[in-house]
Design an enzyme around this catalytic site. Sequence first.
Site, PDB file in Angstrom:
ATOM      1  N   LYS A  12       3.559  11.815  -1.308  1.00 58.69           N
ATOM      2  CA  LYS A  12       4.445  12.444  -0.063  1.00 58.69           C
ATOM      3  C   LYS A  12       3.782  12.201   1.157  1.00 58.69           C
ATOM      4  O   LYS A  12       2.607  12.197   1.218  1.00 58.69           O
ATOM      5  CB  LYS A  12       4.901  13.830  -0.294  1.00 58.69           C
ATOM      6  CG  LYS A  12       4.148  14.820  -0.202  1.00 58.69           C
ATOM      7  CD  LYS A  12       3.600  15.185   1.158  1.00 58.69           C
ATOM      8  CE  LYS A  12       2.265  15.856   1.401  1.00 58.69           C
ATOM      9  NZ  LYS A  12       1.380  16.306   2.315  1.00 58.69           N
ATOM     10  N   PRO A  95      -4.377   7.477  -2.892  1.00 58.84           N
ATOM     11  CA  PRO A  95      -5.780   7.730  -2.580  1.00 58.84           C
ATOM     12  C   PRO A  95      -6.170   9.136  -2.610  1.00 58.84           C
ATOM     13  O   PRO A  95      -5.223  10.137  -2.559  1.00 58.84           O
ATOM     14  CB  PRO A  95      -6.024   7.192  -1.220  1.00 58.84           C
ATOM     15  CG  PRO A  95      -4.703   6.840  -0.656  1.00 58.84           C
ATOM     16  CD  PRO A  95      -3.735   6.863  -1.855  1.00 58.84           C
ATOM     17  N   VAL A  96      -7.362   9.728  -2.821  1.00 61.66           N
ATOM     18  CA  VAL A  96      -7.457  11.069  -3.059  1.00 61.66           C
ATOM     19  C   VAL A  96      -7.954  11.949  -1.856  1.00 61.66           C
ATOM     20  O   VAL A  96      -8.716  10.934  -1.230  1.00 61.66           O
ATOM     21  CB  VAL A  96      -8.764  11.214  -4.278  1.00 61.66           C
ATOM     22  CG1 VAL A  96      -8.909  12.837  -4.398  1.00 61.66           C
ATOM     23  CG2 VAL A  96      -8.116  10.717  -5.648  1.00 61.66           C
ATOM     24  N   ALA A  98      -6.372  12.613   0.674  1.00 62.10           N
ATOM     25  CA  ALA A  98      -6.024  11.806   1.732  1.00 62.10           C
ATOM     26  C   ALA A  98      -4.698  12.582   2.465  1.00 62.10           C
ATOM     27  O   ALA A  98      -4.166  11.714   3.479  1.00 62.10           O
ATOM     28  CB  ALA A  98      -5.481  10.519   0.933  1.00 62.10           C
ATOM     29  N   GLY A  99      -4.266  13.589   1.891  1.00 56.62           N
ATOM     30  CA  GLY A  99      -3.024  14.306   2.665  1.00 56.62           C
ATOM     31  C   GLY A  99      -1.870  13.576   2.314  1.00 56.62           C
ATOM     32  O   GLY A  99      -0.799  13.774   2.936  1.00 56.62           O
ATOM     33  N   ALA A 101      -0.776  14.415  -1.158  1.00 57.77           N
ATOM     34  CA  ALA A 101      -0.286  15.168  -2.223  1.00 57.77           C
ATOM     35  C   ALA A 101      -0.510  14.515  -3.588  1.00 57.77           C
ATOM     36  O   ALA A 101       0.365  14.559  -4.578  1.00 57.77           O
ATOM     37  CB  ALA A 101       1.286  15.639  -2.098  1.00 57.77           C
ATOM     38  N   THR A 105       1.543  15.694  -6.909  1.00 55.03           N
ATOM     39  CA  THR A 105       2.528  14.818  -7.742  1.00 55.03           C
ATOM     40  C   THR A 105       2.158  14.666  -8.928  1.00 55.03           C
ATOM     41  O   THR A 105       3.238  14.596  -9.750  1.00 55.03           O
ATOM     42  CB  THR A 105       2.864  13.505  -6.743  1.00 55.03           C
ATOM     43  OG1 THR A 105       4.113  13.002  -7.165  1.00 55.03           O
ATOM     44  CG2 THR A 105       1.588  12.729  -6.936  1.00 55.03           C
ATOM     45  N   ASP A 137       2.564  22.089  -2.553  1.00 47.70           N
ATOM     46  CA  ASP A 137       3.582  20.877  -2.299  1.00 47.70           C
ATOM     47  C   ASP A 137       4.007  20.409  -3.733  1.00 47.70           C
ATOM     48  O   ASP A 137       4.958  19.471  -3.760  1.00 47.70           O
ATOM     49  CB  ASP A 137       2.484  19.641  -1.966  1.00 47.70           C
ATOM     50  CG  ASP A 137       1.924  19.749  -0.471  1.00 47.70           C
ATOM     51  OD1 ASP A 137       2.449  20.555   0.214  1.00 47.70           O
ATOM     52  OD2 ASP A 137       0.839  19.030  -0.248  1.00 47.70           O
TER      53      ASP A 137
HETATM   54  O1  C5P Z   1      -1.384  25.389  -2.188  1.00 43.38           O
HETATM   55  P1  C5P Z   1      -2.442  24.380  -1.934  1.00 43.38           P
HETATM   56  O2  C5P Z   1      -3.554  24.850  -3.221  1.00 43.38           O
HETATM   57  O3  C5P Z   1      -2.251  22.823  -2.107  1.00 43.38           O
HETATM   58  O4  C5P Z   1      -3.393  24.639  -0.734  1.00 43.38           O
HETATM   59  C1  C5P Z   1      -4.568  24.439  -0.537  1.00 43.38           C
HETATM   60  C2  C5P Z   1      -5.454  25.205   0.593  1.00 43.38           C
HETATM   61  O5  C5P Z   1      -4.671  24.841   1.647  1.00 43.38           O
HETATM   62  C3  C5P Z   1      -5.144  26.512   0.399  1.00 43.38           C
HETATM   63  O6  C5P Z   1      -5.973  27.341  -0.216  1.00 43.38           O
HETATM   64  C4  C5P Z   1      -4.998  27.202   1.783  1.00 43.38           C
HETATM   65  O7  C5P Z   1      -6.154  27.147   2.248  1.00 43.38           O
HETATM   66  C5  C5P Z   1      -4.550  25.898   2.673  1.00 43.38           C
HETATM   67  N1  C5P Z   1      -2.947  26.077   2.893  1.00 43.38           N
HETATM   68  C6  C5P Z   1      -2.648  26.825   3.853  1.00 43.38           C
HETATM   69  N2  C5P Z   1      -1.249  27.131   3.936  1.00 43.38           N
HETATM   70  C7  C5P Z   1      -0.379  26.416   3.454  1.00 43.38           C
HETATM   71  C8  C5P Z   1      -0.763  25.363   2.422  1.00 43.38           C
HETATM   72  C9  C5P Z   1      -1.980  25.241   2.088  1.00 43.38           C
HETATM   73  O8  C5P Z   1      -3.514  27.514   4.269  1.00 43.38           O
HETATM   74  N3  C5P Z   1       1.032  26.556   3.827  1.00 43.38           N
END
Ligand code: C5P
Length: 298
Positions: A12, A95-96, A98-99, A101, A105, A137
């Site tokens: 994504k 890619p890991v 990388a922003g 997801a 996914t 995500d």
């Molecule tokens: O949800 P996920 O584990 O992918 O998020 C990784 C980290 O990104 C969270 O631990 C948090 O520090 C940050 N995050 C956030 N606000 C969001 C999504 C992610 O602060 N809405």
Amino acid sequence: MLEEIIVEAPAKINLTLDVIGKRTDGYHELETVMHQINLVDIIRLKPSREGISIRTNSPNIPSGKDNLAYRAALLVLEQYPRAGGVEIFIDKKIPVGAGLAGGSTDAAAVMLGLNRLYNLGMDTGTLLEQGAIIGSDVPFCMTGGTAVACGRGEILTPMPECNLLNMVLVKPDFQLSTAAVYGALDLEKTGFHPNTTAFLEAWRKCDIISIACRLGNVLETVSIKKHPVLENIRQEMLDLRALGAVMSGSGPTMVGIFADRKTAAEASQWFTTRYQEVYLVSSYDRGDGNEQKPFIAG
Ligand code: C5P
């Protein structure tokens, strides 16, 4: 029972990403437009008597409990102990760090795949709820297409499909931790916020010029400040006739949107001589009413 199931796990990008505020649970309140692209990991799931194993062709992802795909399988199989175990093979293309997801996914694909492999009967609501436990995500990665995501990213409003976007992705040679980027965000000092309403208006009209002008990501204030090369990439994209360019998620991948495939291909070729990870992509085409997607087999 099926012998094997093969699931596509598309990456994504965030076309807009606005951070509204900090929440008491440590997460940030978001308003972001997510869009699935045809940069795809392939996940193969095979039933086994018990346990979860992960194999992958990538040296960059963990094979144990640190892998979100493993955690997703564990979460599901613990609730259905009679189902058995699973062997997971991840053919990694995304890619890991990388922003894009990539981990989320794969986790989403594992949950969808296990549901089908073992005929577990988990409905969409349950899958989305369980996905959100694994990562913010993951629910979007399950539903795909294009959606506005609020809350911590798990509250989704689907958007209509638009013309397939032609894009070039450039990921410079470093990874960024999502938690670290959010942690460094100072909302008081964030002057810029994307205009999501205007973006969505452009999206509904499928007006590619306005869409490209309305791209924006608040997290750029953190990632680009730390890595000015990202701003150079944006400028290079614009010099190569991108209509607009934005960082995806917490970065560092930069996404350029182009008027057509040919212009995107020319830009992609130029970037390939300067950066190792360059991807010429378009929107992930689920095919109208194609119930099979994201499953390839099984
Ligand atoms: O949800 P996920 O584990 O992918 O998020 C990784 C980290 O990104 C969270 O631990 C948090 O520090 C940050 N995050 C956030 N606000 C969001 C999504 C992610 O602060 N809405």
